[in-house]
Design a protein around this motif. Structure first.
Motif, short mmCIF file in Angstrom:
data_model
loop_
_atom_site.label_atom_id
_atom_site.label_comp_id
_atom_site.label_asym_id
_atom_site.label_seq_id
_atom_site.Cartn_x
_atom_site.Cartn_y
_atom_site.Cartn_z
N GLU A 1 3.11 -3.17 -10.77
CA GLU A 1 2.18 -2.16 -10.26
C GLU A 1 2.92 -1.21 -9.33
N TRP A 2 2.30 -0.06 -9.06
CA TRP A 2 2.77 0.87 -8.04
C TRP A 2 1.95 0.63 -6.78
N VAL A 3 2.63 0.55 -5.63
CA VAL A 3 1.96 0.38 -4.35
C VAL A 3 2.53 1.40 -3.37
N ALA A 4 1.87 1.48 -2.21
CA ALA A 4 2.39 2.27 -1.09
C ALA A 4 2.39 1.39 0.14
N LEU A 5 3.34 1.64 1.03
CA LEU A 5 3.42 0.99 2.34
C LEU A 5 3.40 2.12 3.37
N PRO A 6 2.21 2.69 3.62
CA PRO A 6 2.13 3.91 4.43
C PRO A 6 2.66 3.76 5.85
N ASP A 7 2.47 2.61 6.48
CA ASP A 7 2.96 2.41 7.85
C ASP A 7 4.48 2.37 7.92
N LEU A 8 5.12 2.12 6.78
CA LEU A 8 6.59 2.07 6.72
C LEU A 8 7.17 3.36 6.17
N GLY A 9 6.32 4.34 5.84
CA GLY A 9 6.80 5.61 5.32
C GLY A 9 7.18 5.57 3.86
N ILE A 10 6.64 4.59 3.13
CA ILE A 10 6.97 4.43 1.71
C ILE A 10 5.72 4.74 0.90
N ARG B 1 14.46 -15.52 6.96
CA ARG B 1 14.10 -14.11 6.78
C ARG B 1 13.15 -13.66 7.87
N PRO B 2 13.31 -12.41 8.33
CA PRO B 2 12.32 -11.83 9.23
C PRO B 2 11.03 -11.56 8.45
N VAL B 3 9.90 -11.68 9.15
CA VAL B 3 8.59 -11.43 8.54
C VAL B 3 7.90 -10.34 9.35
N VAL B 4 7.40 -9.31 8.65
CA VAL B 4 6.65 -8.23 9.29
C VAL B 4 5.27 -8.17 8.64
N GLN B 5 4.34 -7.57 9.37
CA GLN B 5 3.02 -7.32 8.81
C GLN B 5 2.81 -5.82 8.76
N THR B 6 2.30 -5.34 7.63
CA THR B 6 2.09 -3.90 7.45
C THR B 6 0.92 -3.67 6.51
N THR B 7 0.56 -2.42 6.34
CA THR B 7 -0.53 -2.05 5.44
C THR B 7 0.03 -1.81 4.04
N LEU B 8 -0.66 -2.38 3.05
CA LEU B 8 -0.30 -2.19 1.65
C LEU B 8 -1.46 -1.50 0.96
N ARG B 9 -1.17 -0.47 0.16
CA ARG B 9 -2.19 0.21 -0.62
C ARG B 9 -1.86 0.01 -2.09
N VAL B 10 -2.82 -0.51 -2.84
CA VAL B 10 -2.69 -0.65 -4.29
C VAL B 10 -4.02 -0.20 -4.89
N GLY B 11 -3.94 0.79 -5.75
CA GLY B 11 -5.17 1.38 -6.28
C GLY B 11 -6.00 1.93 -5.14
N MET B 12 -7.25 1.57 -5.11
CA MET B 12 -8.17 2.04 -4.07
C MET B 12 -8.26 1.07 -2.89
N LEU B 13 -7.54 -0.04 -2.95
CA LEU B 13 -7.60 -1.04 -1.88
C LEU B 13 -6.46 -0.86 -0.90
N GLU C 1 -0.19 -14.88 -1.69
CA GLU C 1 -1.03 -14.73 -0.50
C GLU C 1 -1.66 -13.34 -0.45
N ALA C 2 -0.96 -12.32 -0.91
CA ALA C 2 -1.51 -10.96 -0.93
C ALA C 2 -2.52 -10.80 -2.07
N VAL C 3 -2.32 -11.52 -3.15
CA VAL C 3 -3.16 -11.39 -4.34
C VAL C 3 -4.45 -12.21 -4.21
N ARG C 4 -4.35 -13.36 -3.54
CA ARG C 4 -5.46 -14.33 -3.47
C ARG C 4 -6.74 -13.69 -2.95
N GLY C 5 -7.84 -13.90 -3.68
CA GLY C 5 -9.15 -13.45 -3.25
C GLY C 5 -9.40 -11.96 -3.44
#
Length: 150
Positions: free
Chosen positions: A16-25, A91-103, A126-130
């Motif tokens: 899929e195509w996604v965006a990570l807007p808080d990371l500038g992607i 590995r370092p772990v970060v939390q950010t906003t992910l946009r996929v489709g309208m979600l 974990e991101a897909v669940r629910g």
């Protein structure tokens, strides 16, 4: 997290195509990987900063290592992750906003150098669940390429 009924879940393909807007992607092709617990983002030049922050660079486009985005995020954890090759790495772990489709929703990402791998990001279970159902026969169910951030 509230689990939605099956009829309310969005269908994802295996990529899929996604965006990570808080990371500038603004556009990133991901592989949906229900075998991976946590999502993983290709990152290099990772630097720990004061106030539990981390700065890193991302090559957001496959086969285009000449372009990179410099991102910063809050470091929420460091975890030992077992790779598909059976090796363990911290590995370092970060939390950010992910946009996929309208979600759009918060997601945890481990940062790892994925330069030699086919996709710059794995979207883990974990991101897909629910939220989503995965149809491994399909691709780009939520739309084709999103706008790039320059």
């Amino acid at each position: 997290m509230t689990t939605l009924g099956v009829d309310a879940l969005v269908v994802l393909g295996w990529r899929e195509w996604v965006a990570l807007p808080d990371l500038g992607i603004g556009a990133l092709k991901v592989k949906v990987d229900t075998g991976a617990r946590t999502s993983a983002l290709h990152a290099f030049g990772v630097e720990k900063l004061p106030n539990a922050r981390v700065r890193f660079r991302v090559h957001p486009h496959q086969n285009h290592d000449d372009e990179h985005v410099v991102s910063e995020a809050t470091l929420v954890d460091e975890r030992v992750v077992r790779t598909s090759g059976g090796h363990s790495e911290l590995r370092p772990v970060v939390q950010t906003t992910l946009r996929v489709g309208m979600l759009e929703f918060a997601v945890e990402l481990t940062l790892s150098n994925r330069a030699l791998l086919g996709f710059r990001m794995l979207l883990g279970r974990e991101a897909v669940r629910g939220r989503f159902l995965v149809d491994p026969q399909r691709s780009y169910c939520c739309g084709h390429r999103l706008r790039r951030v320059s």
